[in-house]
Scaffold this motif. Structure first.
Motif, PDB file in Angstrom:
ATOM      1  N   SER A 156       0.841  -1.206   0.000  1.00 55.49           N
ATOM      2  CA  SER A 156       0.000   0.000   0.000  1.00 55.49           C
ATOM      3  C   SER A 156       0.867   1.242   0.000  1.00 55.49           C
ATOM      4  CB  SER A 156      -0.871   0.024   1.257  1.00 55.49           C
ATOM      5  OG  SER A 156      -1.463   1.295   1.421  1.00 55.49           O
ATOM      6  N   ILE A 157       0.305   2.344  -0.433  1.00 52.51           N
ATOM      7  CA  ILE A 157       0.951   3.653  -0.262  1.00 52.51           C
ATOM      8  C   ILE A 157       1.254   3.846   1.221  1.00 52.51           C
ATOM      9  CG2 ILE A 157      -1.255   4.863  -0.047  1.00 52.51           C
ATOM     10  CD1 ILE A 157      -0.018   7.230  -1.550  1.00 52.51           C
ATOM     11  N   TYR A 169      -2.401  -0.549  10.890  1.00 53.78           N
ATOM     12  CA  TYR A 169      -2.439  -1.047   9.502  1.00 53.78           C
ATOM     13  C   TYR A 169      -1.172  -0.703   8.732  1.00 53.78           C
ATOM     14  CZ  TYR A 169      -3.963  -0.767   4.562  1.00 53.78           C
ATOM     15  OH  TYR A 169      -4.062  -0.864   3.193  1.00 53.78           O
ATOM     16  N   GLY A 200      -2.885   3.274  -3.997  1.00 54.22           N
ATOM     17  CA  GLY A 200      -3.212   4.486  -3.238  1.00 54.22           C
ATOM     18  C   GLY A 200      -4.606   4.318  -2.656  1.00 54.22           C
ATOM     19  N   THR A 201      -5.446   5.314  -2.842  1.00 53.00           N
ATOM     20  CA  THR A 201      -6.820   5.229  -2.332  1.00 53.00           C
ATOM     21  C   THR A 201      -7.701   4.616  -3.408  1.00 53.00           C
ATOM     22  OG1 THR A 201      -6.455   7.154  -0.942  1.00 53.00           O
ATOM     23  CG2 THR A 201      -8.743   6.541  -1.371  1.00 53.00           C
ATOM     24  N   LEU A 206     -12.554  -1.929   2.109  1.00 52.04           N
ATOM     25  CA  LEU A 206     -11.699  -1.461   3.214  1.00 52.04           C
ATOM     26  C   LEU A 206     -12.024  -0.020   3.578  1.00 52.04           C
ATOM     27  CD1 LEU A 206     -10.058  -4.040   2.756  1.00 52.04           C
ATOM     28  CD2 LEU A 206      -7.981  -2.675   2.924  1.00 52.04           C
TER      29      LEU A 206
HETATM   30  C1  RM4 Z   1      -4.517   2.752   2.017  1.00 54.75           C
HETATM   31  C2  RM4 Z   1      -4.655   4.267   1.983  1.00 54.75           C
HETATM   32  C3  RM4 Z   1      -6.026   4.628   1.505  1.00 54.75           C
HETATM   33  C4  RM4 Z   1      -7.091   3.891   2.325  1.00 54.75           C
HETATM   34  C5  RM4 Z   1      -6.784   2.402   2.328  1.00 54.75           C
HETATM   35  C6  RM4 Z   1      -7.763   1.607   3.162  1.00 54.75           C
HETATM   36  O1  RM4 Z   1      -3.292   2.375   2.532  1.00 54.75           O
HETATM   37  O2  RM4 Z   1      -4.449   4.767   3.284  1.00 54.75           O
HETATM   38  O3  RM4 Z   1      -6.228   6.044   1.614  1.00 54.75           O
HETATM   39  O4  RM4 Z   1      -8.353   4.131   1.738  1.00 54.75           O
HETATM   40  O5  RM4 Z   1      -5.501   2.201   2.857  1.00 54.75           O
END
Ligand code: RM4
Length: 267
Positions: A156-157, A169, A200-201, A206
Motif C-alpha cells: 500500500s501507499i 495497519y 493508493g486510495t 476497506l
Molecule cells: C490505504 C490508503 C487509503 C485507504 C486504504 C484503506 O493504505 O491509506 O487512503 O483508503 O488504505
C-alpha cells in the motif's frame, strides 16, 4: 482492458479474491488466459460476492475460449495451512503454479489511543502473518517446480506514509513491502521474482465507510493529481505486468505505486 492473452497457459493463485482488488486481478488474469485459484474466507456476508465472481468468470470463459478458468477455495490466511491448501488446489486443478498474488488484507479505521489489542493483533495476523505464510507456500511450490515464477504482494501507499487512523495497519503494509524485498533476495536463485504493488486510495470494502464521508472523499480527490480515487480495476493492469515474464522478467524486489500521483503531491 482488451485481452492480449499475456498470461496464456499460466496458473495463478490469489488470496482474498472475491472482492475488491483481488477480484479485479483474478478476472483480468482469466481474461489474459491464465487459470486462477482464489482463496476467500467464506463469510456469510461474502456469499453473494463469491457467487457473482464465479458467474462473471464463467461468462468470460463462455464468450472467449482463450480465457482461463477460475476455482475457489476457502481458508483463513492467518493459519499457515491455508496458503498451502490454496497452492495445492491450484496444482491439483491446473497442474502447477506460476503466479501468486498475496492480496488478502483488512483495514478497520480506528483512533490510536482507543485501539484495542484484538484489532491490532487481528490486523497484523491477517495482513502480515497471512502474507508470510501464503507467500512461503507459493515459493515452496515454485522452487520445487524449478522454473521460476512471480510472487506479487499487495502492499500500500501506506507502506511509505502514515495514516492517523491506521496506526495498526500501516506497519503491516510496510512489512509486506519489506517481505517482498527480502524474498526477492532469497528466491532469486530459484528465478522467482517478488514484487509489491502499492495501491493508493482505491475504492474497496476497506474504505467504503471512510470514503462515504463527503469531506474525506473530496479531500482525497483534491490531493490526487488525476482527480479521482482509484477503482479495483486500476490495479489489474499493473498486476498483469508483474505477472508476465515477457514484460517484467528483470523486475525483482520492486515497488509499483498505483495511486494517481497521490504520493508525490505534497501540495
Ligand atoms: C490505504 C490508503 C487509503 C485507504 C486504504 C484503506 O493504505 O491509506 O487512503 O483508503 O488504505
Amino acid at each position: 482492458m482488451p485481452p492480449h492473452y499475456l498470461l496464456t497457459s499460466k496458473i495463478a493463485a490469489i488470496t482474498g479474491g472475491t472482492t475488491g482488488i483481488g477480484r479485479a486481478i483474478a478476472l483480468e488474469y482469466i481474461r489474459q488466459g491464465a487459470n486462477v485459484a482464489i482463496n476467500h474466507l467464506n463469510l456469510p456476508s461474502d456469499a453473494h460476492h463469491k457467487a457473482s465472481l464465479l458467474a462473471e468468470a464463467t461468462d468470460i470463459k463462455k464468450k472467449d475460449d482463450k480465457a482461463g478458468r477460475l476455482v475457489e477455495v476457502e481458508g483463513d490466511v492467518t493459519k499457515p495451512e491455508t496458503g498451502k491448501n490454496l497452492v495445492e488446489r491450484a496444482v491439483k486443478e491446473f497442474g502447477r503454479l506460476d503466479i501468486f498474488v498475496n492480496n488478502a488484507g483488512v483495514c478497520q479505521f480506528a483512533e490510536f489511543l482507543d485501539l484495542d489489542h484484538d484489532l491490532f493483533s487481528s490486523t497484523v495476523r491477517i495482513n502480515l502473518d497471512g502474507a508470510f505464510y501464503s507467500c512461503q507456500a507459493a515459493a515452496r511450490q515454485m522452487a520445487a517446480q524449478g522454473d521460476g515464477g512471480s510472487i506479487i504482494a499487495v502492499s500500500s501507499i501506506s507502506a511509505l506514509v502514515g495514516g492517523g487512523m491506521q496506526t495498526h495497519y500501516t506497519p503491516t503494509k510496510a512489512g509486506v513491502l519489506s517481505l517482498m524485498q527480502s524474498m526477492a533476495v532469497a528466491l532469486g536463485k530459484y528465478k522467482i521474482r517478488c514484487n509489491a504493488l502499492l495501491p493508493g486510495t482505491i475504492k474497496t470494502q476497506l474504505n467504503d465507510e471512510d470514503l462515504n464521508d463527503d469531506k474525506k472523499r473530496e479531500y482525497m480527490e483534491s490531493r490526487i493529481p488525476l482527480g479521482r480515487t482509484g477503482e479495483p480495476s486500476d490495479m489489474a493492469g499493473p498486476a498483469v505486468f508483474l505477472a508476465c515474464q515477457e514484460l517484467s522478467g528483470y523486475v525483482n524486489g520492486a515497488q509499483l505505486l498505483v495511486d494517481g500521483g497521490l504520493f508525490v503531491n505534497l501540495q
